[in-house]
Scaffold this active site. Structure first.
Site, PDB file in Angstrom:
ATOM      1  CE1 TYR A  32      23.793  -7.224 -12.784  1.00 32.54           C
ATOM      2  CE2 TYR A  32      22.582  -5.201 -13.165  1.00 32.54           C
ATOM      3  CZ  TYR A  32      23.719  -5.850 -12.735  1.00 32.54           C
ATOM      4  OH  TYR A  32      24.789  -5.128 -12.281  1.00 32.54           O
ATOM      5  NE  ARG A  51      25.949  -5.314 -20.577  1.00 28.31           N
ATOM      6  CZ  ARG A  51      26.121  -4.132 -19.991  1.00 28.31           C
ATOM      7  NH1 ARG A  51      27.320  -3.589 -19.930  1.00 28.31           N
ATOM      8  NH2 ARG A  51      25.101  -3.473 -19.484  1.00 28.31           N
ATOM      9  NE  ARG A  99      20.976 -24.471  -1.420  1.00 28.56           N
ATOM     10  CZ  ARG A  99      22.104 -25.105  -1.121  1.00 28.56           C
ATOM     11  NH1 ARG A  99      22.080 -26.363  -0.723  1.00 28.56           N
ATOM     12  NH2 ARG A  99      23.260 -24.486  -1.225  1.00 28.56           N
ATOM     13  CE  LYS A 146      24.323  -4.781 -16.357  1.00 23.36           C
ATOM     14  NZ  LYS A 146      25.070  -4.116 -15.305  1.00 23.36           N
ATOM     15  CD  GLU A 184      34.156  -3.817 -13.681  1.00 21.59           C
ATOM     16  OE1 GLU A 184      33.517  -3.229 -14.560  1.00 21.59           O
ATOM     17  OE2 GLU A 184      34.085  -5.042 -13.490  1.00 21.59           O
ATOM     18  CG  LEU A 208      29.625  -5.383 -17.339  1.00 22.22           C
ATOM     19  CD1 LEU A 208      29.123  -6.818 -17.204  1.00 22.22           C
ATOM     20  CD2 LEU A 208      28.575  -4.407 -16.863  1.00 22.22           C
TER      21      LEU A 208
HETATM   22  N1  PMP Z   1      31.007  -2.347 -14.392  1.00 22.84           N
HETATM   23  C1  PMP Z   1      30.181  -2.921 -13.502  1.00 22.84           C
HETATM   24  C2  PMP Z   1      30.736  -3.869 -12.499  1.00 22.84           C
HETATM   25  C3  PMP Z   1      28.810  -2.612 -13.510  1.00 22.84           C
HETATM   26  O1  PMP Z   1      27.986  -3.190 -12.615  1.00 22.84           O
HETATM   27  C4  PMP Z   1      28.316  -1.683 -14.455  1.00 22.84           C
HETATM   28  C5  PMP Z   1      26.874  -1.298 -14.508  1.00 22.84           C
HETATM   29  N2  PMP Z   1      25.996  -2.296 -14.219  1.00 22.84           N
HETATM   30  C6  PMP Z   1      29.220  -1.111 -15.356  1.00 22.84           C
HETATM   31  C7  PMP Z   1      30.554  -1.467 -15.301  1.00 22.84           C
HETATM   32  C8  PMP Z   1      28.759  -0.121 -16.379  1.00 22.84           C
HETATM   33  O2  PMP Z   1      28.084  -0.759 -17.438  1.00 22.84           O
HETATM   34  P1  PMP Z   1      27.074   0.032 -18.354  1.00 22.84           P
HETATM   35  O3  PMP Z   1      27.801   1.212 -18.909  1.00 22.84           O
HETATM   36  O4  PMP Z   1      26.686  -0.914 -19.418  1.00 22.84           O
HETATM   37  O5  PMP Z   1      25.930   0.458 -17.493  1.00 22.84           O
END
Ligand code: PMP
Length: 287
Positions: A32, A51, A99, A146, A184, A208
């Site tokens: 996503y 991305r 499945r 993502k 993060e 990410l």
């Molecule tokens: N890290 C994670 C785990 C996230 O889920 C997100 C946002 N979806 C981010 C960082 C931030 O990414 P972005 O700045 O592209 O929204």
């Protein structure tokens, strides 16, 4: 009734039907994106498309025309009469029959876009700050994808909310290393300010590659003339930092405490605040 984009059509959300055997549901087999629109304009569309392509490559899901997501998003905004929103894109591998772990060669991926209305941003408003809690980073090792497999983040963020915090900060014990590193936030990238430098975890797959992260690294250099180091740091180093903040497409949030320990004087830091306004400048100055 909101209009969504679903597999080639703009339809009312109640009409958007998904198979119970969609692999997105059975295996979290999907990826996503979230793109922000302010005053009718998307921000950082190109990096989001790029991305999405990388994430689809990461889950080996070929054949998606990622360039179409921009025009679809624009149309979704118009059809919903929105100027400020966060547009969610989701691609799953779709229903591939009964499945099975094995992915067949022929697939019909499912693509959905939903525009979530957001309040217009007040460019003069200070960011909303709050505390955070630490959480074991029990996610898989491919955090650069993502993925819709968000249960670890969802559980940890719920725990944070119950504790009155605004985010969880993931801490990972990486193989072969003695130290536990802050990776993060549950849905954000984490930064600390230390001795006039900005530090954030390297883009090495354990986090990410946040789009806001990139914008802020650039803004720190260009607007604040500040050194930025993409380095690992521990939870202890975060506790001792001069400033801490987390960021994502939706916002930048100063973190004023972690696990009940107050960071610096417990107020949002000056550099964090400057970066918040630099981020808003970037969003609006492109208009
Ligand atoms: N890290 C994670 C785990 C996230 O889920 C997100 C946002 N979806 C981010 C960082 C931030 O990414 P972005 O700045 O592209 O929204």
């Amino acid at each position: 009734m909101p209009i969504v984009y679903h597999n080639g059509r703009f339809i009312e959300s109640s009409q958007a039907i998904r198979s119970i055997e969609d692999r997105g549901l059975l295996f979290a087999d999907g990826v996503y994106e979230v793109v922000r629109y302010d005053n009718g304009r998307p921000f950082a569309m190109r990096p989001h498309i790029d991305r999405l392509k990388r994430s689809l490559g990461g889950i080996e899901l070929p054949g998606i025309d990622c360039e179409a997501f921009g025009p679809w998003s624009d149309e979704l905004m118009v059809r919903n009469g929105l100027k400020d929103a966060r547009v969610y894109w989701q691609v799953t591998r779709g229903d591939t029959g009964p499945r099975s772990f094995y992915i067949p060669e022929h697939i019909e991926p499912s693509i959905t876009l939903i525009a979530y209305p957001a309040p217009p941003v007040d460019r003069k408003a200070f960011p909303t700050s709050g505390g955070a809690i630490s959480a074991d980073d029990c996610r898989w090792t491919r955090c650069w994808i993502k993925s819709t497999m968000l249960l670890p983040a969802s559980l940890a963020k719920t725990k944070a909310k119950s504790a009155g915090a605004i985010e969880c900060i993931f801490v990972r014990h990486k193989p072969g290393l003695d130290a536990h590193h802050v990776t993060e936030g549950g849905s954000t990238n984490a930064f600390i300010v230390r001795d006039g430098e900005l530090h954030t975890h390297p883009n090495d797959g354990w986090v990410l590659p946040g789009i806001t992260r990139e914008v802020l690294i650039d803004a720190a250099h260009a607007s604040l003339g500040m050194p930025v180091r993409e380095v690992c740091f521990t939870l202890e180093e975060l506790k001792q930092a001069d400033e801490v903040f987390v960021c994502s497409t939706t916002q930048l949030s100063p973190i004023t405490s972690i696990d009940g320990h107050t960071i610096a004087d417990g107020n949002p830091g000056a550099i964090t605040t400057k970066l918040h306004f630099a981020y808003l400048d970037r969003i609006f100055d492109q208009q």
